[in-house]
Design an enzyme around this catalytic site. Sequence first.
Site, PDB file in Angstrom:
ATOM      1  N   LEU A   1       0.842  -1.193   0.000  1.00 11.31           N
ATOM      2  CA  LEU A   1       0.000   0.000   0.000  1.00 11.31           C
ATOM      3  C   LEU A   1       0.888   1.259   0.000  1.00 11.31           C
ATOM      4  CD1 LEU A   1      -2.910   1.212   0.325  1.00 11.31           C
ATOM      5  CD2 LEU A   1      -2.589   1.029   2.797  1.00 11.31           C
TER       6      LEU A   1
ATOM      7  N   SER B   1       1.160   7.842   5.808  1.00 11.32           N
ATOM      8  CA  SER B   1      -0.088   7.970   6.566  1.00 11.32           C
ATOM      9  C   SER B   1      -1.237   8.334   5.639  1.00 11.32           C
ATOM     10  CB  SER B   1       0.064   9.059   7.637  1.00 11.32           C
ATOM     11  OG  SER B   1       1.082   8.706   8.539  1.00 11.32           O
TER      12      SER B   1
ATOM     13  N   GLY C   1      19.348  -2.905  34.297  1.00  9.47           N
ATOM     14  CA  GLY C   1      20.469  -1.973  34.439  1.00  9.47           C
ATOM     15  C   GLY C   1      21.352  -1.996  33.199  1.00  9.47           C
TER      16      GLY C   1
ATOM     17  N   GLU D   1       1.132  -0.155  10.022  1.00  9.11           N
ATOM     18  CA  GLU D   1      -0.333  -0.310   9.954  1.00  9.11           C
ATOM     19  C   GLU D   1      -1.043   0.903  10.567  1.00  9.11           C
ATOM     20  OE1 GLU D   1      -2.143  -4.026  10.309  1.00  9.11           O
ATOM     21  OE2 GLU D   1      -0.417  -5.074   9.491  1.00  9.11           O
TER      22      GLU D   1
END
Length: 389
Positions: free
Chosen positions: A130, A137, A346, A370
Site C-alpha cells: 500500500l 499515513s 540496568g 499499519e
Amino acid sequence: MTGPRSIGYRLTEEQVLLRDTIRQLAFEQIAPRAAEIDRSGEFPEDIRQLLASQDVLALPYPAEHGGLGADLLTQCLAIEAIAHACVTSSLILSVQALASLPLLLGGSKEQHARFFPNLASGKTLAAFALTEPEAGSDAAALRTRAVRDGDDYRVTGTKRFITNGSVAGLITVFAVTNPDAKRHQRISAFAVEVPAEGFKVARLEHKLGIRGSPTAELTFDEVRVPAANLIGAEGDGWKLALATLDRSRPGIAAQAVGIAQGALDVAAQYARERKQFGQRIGEFQMIQAMLADMDARTEAARQLTYKAATEVEAGAHDGTRWASVAKLIAGDTAMAVTTDAVQVLGGYGYTDDYPVERMMRDAKITQLYEGTQQIQRLVIARALLGKAE
Ligand SMILES: Cc1cc2nc3c(=O)[nH]c(=O)nc-3n(C[C@H](O)[C@H](O)[C@H](O)COP(=O)(O)OP(=O)(O)OC[C@H]3O[C@@H](n4cnc5c(N)ncnc54)[C@H](O)[C@@H]3O)c2cc1C
C-alpha cells in the site's frame, strides 16, 4: 455516545491448546534463533519452513483451500505466542494474513481456489503493498498506476517499506485505475504474481528492529497483471484496504502484547537472581513497582486486544474503533514495558547479552506500521465525532 459494548469472549479449549502448542514451539525452536536473526538481519527461512510445516501459516485460510479457518482471536493468540520469542518470526504469520485479507474479503471463488492452497501451505509468501514514498499515513494519495490493456493491466509505480516484498511470490498491490474519480474511488487492488517482467526489488532497508524481516522498496515498470487478478471491482481498492486494516490491527496489537510479555518475563527472572546491596533487586520496592506496572499494563493490553479481535470478528458496527484502540494501547504498552525491562536489568539490559534491548528496538515498530499511533488517534476521534469530509 458510542453505545453498549456487549460482545464478550472466553478462550475455548481449542484456542488454549493451540496457544500452548505454539508457545512451546516458539520457546523450543524460535527463541533460540531470535538473537542470531536480529544480528544477521537475514530473513529466517528456517522459521518460515517451521511455521509452514506446523500448519501455523494455514490459520487464516478457509478449510476448503487447505487452511484451518481460524477466527481473528485465534490468529492473535498465535501471533502473540510467536512474538513472545521473536517479533521478526511473528511477522511471517502477520503479513501472510495481512496480504491475504484483500483476497479473503473481496476476492472471487476462482481467486481463492487459485491462490489460497499455496499460501496456506506456506509454499508462497504474500506481501501487502500500500505504502509509497509520498503516500505513508496519507495512503489514499498513492500514485502507482494500473492501466487496462486488453486482458491485462499494466502496473507502474514504486512501493516503499513492503514487508516480505523481497521474498513474496504474491503481492497485493494497490494502484490507481481511475485518476478522475473521487479520491477514495480511484484505487483498485490487484494480486500480482512475482517475479514478473518489469518488477524489481529496488532496495532493502536497514532498520532499528525486526531486522530479520525484509522491508523492501519495490518498483513496477509496466508490469503486466491479468485482469483476472483484479480483486473485487475497479474502485474497490480503498474500501478493501480499510477493511483489511480493521482485521489486521488487532494482530499488531497481539504482536505488541507478545513483546511486552517477553520483556516482562526476562525482567522478572533477572530481578529474582541479581543481587545488589546484599539482596535480590526484586526485594527493592521500586523494582517491584516497575514489575507490577509492567504486568498490569501488559494484561490490560492483552484483554483489550482479545476483546477487539472478538468485536471485529463479530462484525461490530464500531470494529474500526476497536482495532485502533487495541493497536494504540498495546503498541504504547510494548514500548513502555520493554523500556522498563531494560531499566530493571540496568547496564546489562543495554547489552545484547540479554534479549530486552532487542525487544525494545522491536517494540518501536508497533507504534509505526499499519498506521502510526497518531493515525490510530485520528481513527478513534473520527469514530467519536464523525467524519470531517
Ligand atoms: C518496518 C516497516 C514495515 C512496513 N511494512 C509495510 C507493509 O508491509 N506494507 C505497507 O503498505 N506499508 C508498510 N509500512 C509502512 C508504514 O505503514 C508507514 O511507514 C506508516 O504508515 C507511516 O507512513 P510514513 O512512514 O510515510 O510516515 P508519515 O506519514 O510521513 O508520518 C510522519 C509523522 O507524521 C505523523 N502524521 C502524518 N499524518 C498525520 C496527521 N494527519 N495527523 C497527525 N500526525 C500525522 C505520523 O504519525 C508520523 O509521526 C512499513 C513500515 C515500516 C517502517
